[in-house]
Write a protein that holds these residues in place. Structure first.
Motif, PDB file in Angstrom:
ATOM      1  N   ALA A   1     133.909  21.764  25.961  1.00 52.85           N
ATOM      2  CA  ALA A   1     133.818  20.397  26.341  1.00 52.85           C
ATOM      3  C   ALA A   1     135.279  19.696  26.600  1.00 52.85           C
ATOM      4  N   ASP A   2     136.205  20.191  25.745  1.00 52.97           N
ATOM      5  CA  ASP A   2     137.640  19.721  25.729  1.00 52.97           C
ATOM      6  C   ASP A   2     138.259  20.155  27.334  1.00 52.97           C
TER       7      ASP A   2
ATOM      8  N   GLU B   1     127.097  13.247  21.036  1.00 54.42           N
ATOM      9  CA  GLU B   1     127.410  14.775  20.318  1.00 54.42           C
ATOM     10  C   GLU B   1     127.802  15.717  21.342  1.00 54.42           C
ATOM     11  N   ASP B   2     128.872  16.147  21.210  1.00 55.17           N
ATOM     12  CA  ASP B   2     129.163  17.473  21.868  1.00 55.17           C
ATOM     13  C   ASP B   2     128.379  18.355  22.500  1.00 55.17           C
ATOM     14  N   GLN B   3     127.682  19.119  21.720  1.00 56.81           N
ATOM     15  CA  GLN B   3     126.576  19.993  22.236  1.00 56.81           C
ATOM     16  C   GLN B   3     125.737  19.359  23.303  1.00 56.81           C
ATOM     17  N   TYR B   4     125.181  18.269  23.214  1.00 54.14           N
ATOM     18  CA  TYR B   4     124.324  17.543  23.839  1.00 54.14           C
ATOM     19  C   TYR B   4     125.119  17.036  25.410  1.00 54.14           C
ATOM     20  N   LEU B   5     126.416  16.660  25.134  1.00 49.08           N
ATOM     21  CA  LEU B   5     127.079  16.340  26.342  1.00 49.08           C
ATOM     22  C   LEU B   5     127.358  17.472  27.180  1.00 49.08           C
ATOM     23  N   TYR B   6     127.776  18.463  26.610  1.00 51.16           N
ATOM     24  CA  TYR B   6     128.334  19.838  27.372  1.00 51.16           C
ATOM     25  C   TYR B   6     126.997  20.247  28.131  1.00 51.16           C
ATOM     26  N   ALA B   7     125.868  20.261  27.348  1.00 48.71           N
ATOM     27  CA  ALA B   7     124.623  20.838  27.921  1.00 48.71           C
ATOM     28  C   ALA B   7     124.372  19.937  29.076  1.00 48.71           C
ATOM     29  N   TRP B   8     124.416  18.670  29.365  1.00 44.99           N
ATOM     30  CA  TRP B   8     124.150  17.802  30.385  1.00 44.99           C
ATOM     31  C   TRP B   8     125.210  18.222  31.467  1.00 44.99           C
ATOM     32  N   ILE B   9     126.165  18.573  31.066  1.00 44.47           N
ATOM     33  CA  ILE B   9     127.374  18.593  32.256  1.00 44.47           C
ATOM     34  C   ILE B   9     126.961  19.814  32.964  1.00 44.47           C
ATOM     35  N   ILE B  10     126.890  20.885  32.017  1.00 42.50           N
ATOM     36  CA  ILE B  10     126.450  22.020  32.731  1.00 42.50           C
ATOM     37  C   ILE B  10     124.913  22.559  33.276  1.00 42.50           C
ATOM     38  N   GLU B  11     124.298  21.371  32.950  1.00 42.54           N
ATOM     39  CA  GLU B  11     122.825  21.368  33.269  1.00 42.54           C
ATOM     40  C   GLU B  11     122.081  22.515  32.637  1.00 42.54           C
ATOM     41  N   LYS B  12     122.397  22.692  31.417  1.00 44.01           N
ATOM     42  CA  LYS B  12     121.495  23.664  30.738  1.00 44.01           C
ATOM     43  C   LYS B  12     120.277  22.742  30.230  1.00 44.01           C
ATOM     44  N   GLU B  13     120.654  21.689  29.793  1.00 43.50           N
ATOM     45  CA  GLU B  13     119.531  20.656  29.165  1.00 43.50           C
ATOM     46  C   GLU B  13     119.337  19.773  30.087  1.00 43.50           C
ATOM     47  N   PRO B  14     118.053  19.158  30.138  1.00 38.46           N
ATOM     48  CA  PRO B  14     117.927  18.041  30.846  1.00 38.46           C
ATOM     49  C   PRO B  14     118.521  16.728  30.246  1.00 38.46           C
TER      50      PRO B  14
ATOM     51  N   LEU C   1     128.161  10.991  35.005  1.00 42.37           N
ATOM     52  CA  LEU C   1     128.046  12.182  34.700  1.00 42.37           C
ATOM     53  C   LEU C   1     128.134  12.991  36.067  1.00 42.37           C
ATOM     54  N   ALA C   2     127.660  12.624  37.109  1.00 44.86           N
ATOM     55  CA  ALA C   2     127.780  13.226  38.189  1.00 44.86           C
ATOM     56  C   ALA C   2     129.415  13.495  38.818  1.00 44.86           C
ATOM     57  N   ARG C   3     129.997  12.660  38.481  1.00 50.03           N
ATOM     58  CA  ARG C   3     131.612  12.902  38.982  1.00 50.03           C
ATOM     59  C   ARG C   3     132.111  14.074  38.156  1.00 50.03           C
ATOM     60  N   ILE C   4     131.516  13.709  36.740  1.00 52.21           N
ATOM     61  CA  ILE C   4     132.257  14.958  35.797  1.00 52.21           C
ATOM     62  C   ILE C   4     131.707  16.276  36.155  1.00 52.21           C
ATOM     63  N   ARG C   5     130.489  16.516  36.604  1.00 51.95           N
ATOM     64  CA  ARG C   5     129.889  17.765  36.912  1.00 51.95           C
ATOM     65  C   ARG C   5     130.591  18.294  38.053  1.00 51.95           C
ATOM     66  N   THR C   6     130.927  17.555  39.055  1.00 54.93           N
ATOM     67  CA  THR C   6     131.546  17.717  40.433  1.00 54.93           C
ATOM     68  C   THR C   6     132.799  18.305  40.176  1.00 54.93           C
ATOM     69  N   PHE C   7     133.579  17.224  39.278  1.00 58.17           N
ATOM     70  CA  PHE C   7     134.895  17.785  38.878  1.00 58.17           C
ATOM     71  C   PHE C   7     134.973  19.264  38.269  1.00 58.17           C
ATOM     72  N   MET C   8     134.087  19.429  37.360  1.00 54.98           N
ATOM     73  CA  MET C   8     133.931  20.660  36.440  1.00 54.98           C
ATOM     74  C   MET C   8     133.729  21.739  37.489  1.00 54.98           C
ATOM     75  N   ARG C   9     133.078  21.890  38.344  1.00 53.20           N
ATOM     76  CA  ARG C   9     132.746  22.859  39.515  1.00 53.20           C
ATOM     77  C   ARG C   9     134.002  23.012  40.104  1.00 53.20           C
ATOM     78  N   GLU C  10     134.814  21.903  40.556  1.00 56.96           N
ATOM     79  CA  GLU C  10     135.916  22.106  41.327  1.00 56.96           C
ATOM     80  C   GLU C  10     137.054  22.712  40.307  1.00 56.96           C
ATOM     81  N   HIS C  11     137.175  22.244  39.130  1.00 52.59           N
ATOM     82  CA  HIS C  11     138.119  22.383  38.209  1.00 52.59           C
ATOM     83  C   HIS C  11     138.093  23.919  37.937  1.00 52.59           C
ATOM     84  N   VAL C  12     136.791  24.555  37.476  1.00 52.87           N
ATOM     85  CA  VAL C  12     136.636  25.688  37.169  1.00 52.87           C
ATOM     86  C   VAL C  12     136.801  26.812  38.453  1.00 52.87           C
ATOM     87  N   ALA C  13     136.500  26.426  39.345  1.00 55.56           N
ATOM     88  CA  ALA C  13     136.720  27.270  40.897  1.00 55.56           C
ATOM     89  C   ALA C  13     138.243  27.362  40.983  1.00 55.56           C
TER      90      ALA C  13
END
Length: 105
Positions: free
Chosen positions: A32-33, A62-75, A85-97
């Motif tokens: 999450a960090d 809580e971290d475990q829930y928030l991160y699971a939502w970001i990576i779309e592992k949990e609903p 949350l959509a912006r964070i997800r997009t950022f994560m995909r671009e950042h990781v790439a």
């Protein structure tokens, strides 16, 4: 007087961003960090006060829930599944790439 007010608002936003950044980088959950810290540093200064409110609401979870939502592992509960949350997800995909392209991973 308006110039003083504008500087005061800028100073308050800067302080707020500092607190948000601290919370984003020190989640206690490294994955999450590595998403929330860079997001806050890079995107945070462009966010409106309302968007910062939305980000802080997510950071209250809580971290475990928030991160699971970001990576779309949990609903994601409907109350959190919004534009921020959509912006964070997009950022994560671009950042990781971008990091993988540099040879990390």
């Amino acid at each position: 007087m308006a110039e003083i007010d504008a500087r005061s608002e800028d100073a308050l936003k800067h302080q707020r961003l500092g607190r948000i950044s601290y919370r984003a980088w020190r989640r206690g959950f490294r994955e999450a960090d590595m998403v929330l810290g860079p997001f806050t540093d890079q995107v945070g200064p462009t966010l409106s006060d309302e968007e910062l409110d939305q980000l802080e609401t997510l950071l209250d979870e809580e971290d475990q829930y928030l991160y699971a939502w970001i990576i779309e592992k949990e609903p994601t509960p409907p109350e959190f599944d919004g534009p921020m949350l959509a912006r964070i997800r997009t950022f994560m995909r671009e950042h990781v790439a971008a990091e993988v392209a540099k040879g990390i991973g």
